[in-house]
Design an enzyme around this catalytic site. Structure first.
Site, PDB file in Angstrom:
ATOM      1  CG  HIS A 171      19.381 -26.868 -22.690  1.00 46.54           C
ATOM      2  ND1 HIS A 171      18.745 -27.239 -23.859  1.00 46.54           N
ATOM      3  CD2 HIS A 171      20.344 -27.807 -22.475  1.00 46.54           C
ATOM      4  CE1 HIS A 171      19.303 -28.339 -24.337  1.00 46.54           C
ATOM      5  NE2 HIS A 171      20.278 -28.707 -23.518  1.00 46.54           N
ATOM      6  CB  CYS A 172      13.502 -26.712 -22.246  1.00 46.59           C
ATOM      7  SG  CYS A 172      13.026 -25.002 -21.920  1.00 46.59           S
ATOM      8  CG  LEU A 173      12.986 -25.577 -28.620  1.00 45.50           C
ATOM      9  CD1 LEU A 173      14.020 -26.482 -29.287  1.00 45.50           C
ATOM     10  CD2 LEU A 173      11.623 -25.750 -29.283  1.00 45.50           C
TER      11      LEU A 173
END
Length: 276
Positions: A171-173
């Protein structure tokens, strides 16, 4: 961002005077067993306090870093049930792509069978460092950032998760650009898929996926080098060595500059064709 059409903001960014210097690949530093923290070798904005001397890239980087630094942990993650739709299963029982909100819900992580978490973002920190195995890599969602340098570390971590029978959440943001780029590259590496096929597979599971223009160009160039045999996929050490031997101007501006110079020298037209 949910549209698959060309983003006017990104097109405008390509015409503006970026300034970027990219150093070598990021290598993980020593960290506690549950968390591996990598050094940030991405370009830093100038310390010059006078805004009139900032290039577009430096000004944008300053804003993005300020946002990343100001992001406080959420007091309470949304209910696990409400977040289930944000956990996009890419490879059943092995690989999930999501936003940071899924990572914040230990209940949902447990339900999904997650054992390893790959965080791709400078603003991200482990929410449950004692319960899951983490790899946290600092990178901003900016066109000039070098995401290819992170791939060997990402691939090694994903391999370790699968070898242990675990499930890895990437995941990222928002689960749209940075983490999606890593997952696309991982499918290219493990499945032998061309970029367009890997991107299509990820988008079928998560329609909002939209790597920024710089990351897209980097993955397209990586795919071209793979097809030409210039880069040997192999295991992760072989890949890291091959990437270093065939070092490319992975960030967007240097990439465009090199391609335009090559076009001028060889007498052909460089149209900056981009498949999105």
């Amino acid at each position: 961002m949910t549209s698959h059409a060309a983003n006017p903001k990104e097109e405008q960014d390509q015409r503006l005077p970026f300034k970027s210097d990219i150093s070598g690949p990021i290598a993980p530093s020593q960290a506690p067993a549950h968390t591996v923290q990598a050094h940030d070798s991405q370009p830093k904005p100038s310390d010059d306090s006078s805004d009139e001397h900032l290039s577009f890239y430096e000004a944008k980087a300053r804003i993005v870093r300020a946002f990343a630094a100001s992001r406080a942990p959420q007091p309470a993650a949304p209910a696990a049930k409400a977040l289930e739709g944000d956990a996009s299963v890419i490879v059943p029982g092995k690989l999930i792509l999501s936003s940071c909100e899924v990572e914040e819900s230990s209940e949902l992580l447990t339900k999904l069978g997650v054992t390893h978490i790959l965080q791709v973002g400078e603003e991200l920190k482990p929410s449950h460092p004692g319960r899951f195995t983490y790899l946290s890599l600092p990178i901003l969602d900016m066109e000039g950032q070098d995401i290819v340098a992170l791939l060997p570390s990402c691939f090694q971590f994903l391999q370790q998760a699968q070898a242990s029978g675990g499930v890895c959440l990437v995941h990222c943001l928002a689960g749209i650009s940075r983490s999606a780029s890593v997952v696309i590259a991982y499918l290219m590496w493990t499945q032998g898929m061309p970029y367009t096929e890997a991107r299509a597979m990820v988008r079928r599971a998560r329609s909002k996926v939209y790597p920024n223009t710089g990351f897209t160009l980097q993955l397209q160039e990586l795919d071209r080098l793979r097809e030409s045999g210039a880069i040997q996929w192999g295991d992760t050490p072989s890949l890291a060595s091959s990437l270093e031997q065939h070092r490319q101007p992975w960030n967007l501006i240097r990439y465009l500059e090199v391609k335009e110079k090559q076009a001028q020298e060889e007498g052909w037209t460089w149209g900056r064709t981009l498949v999105i």
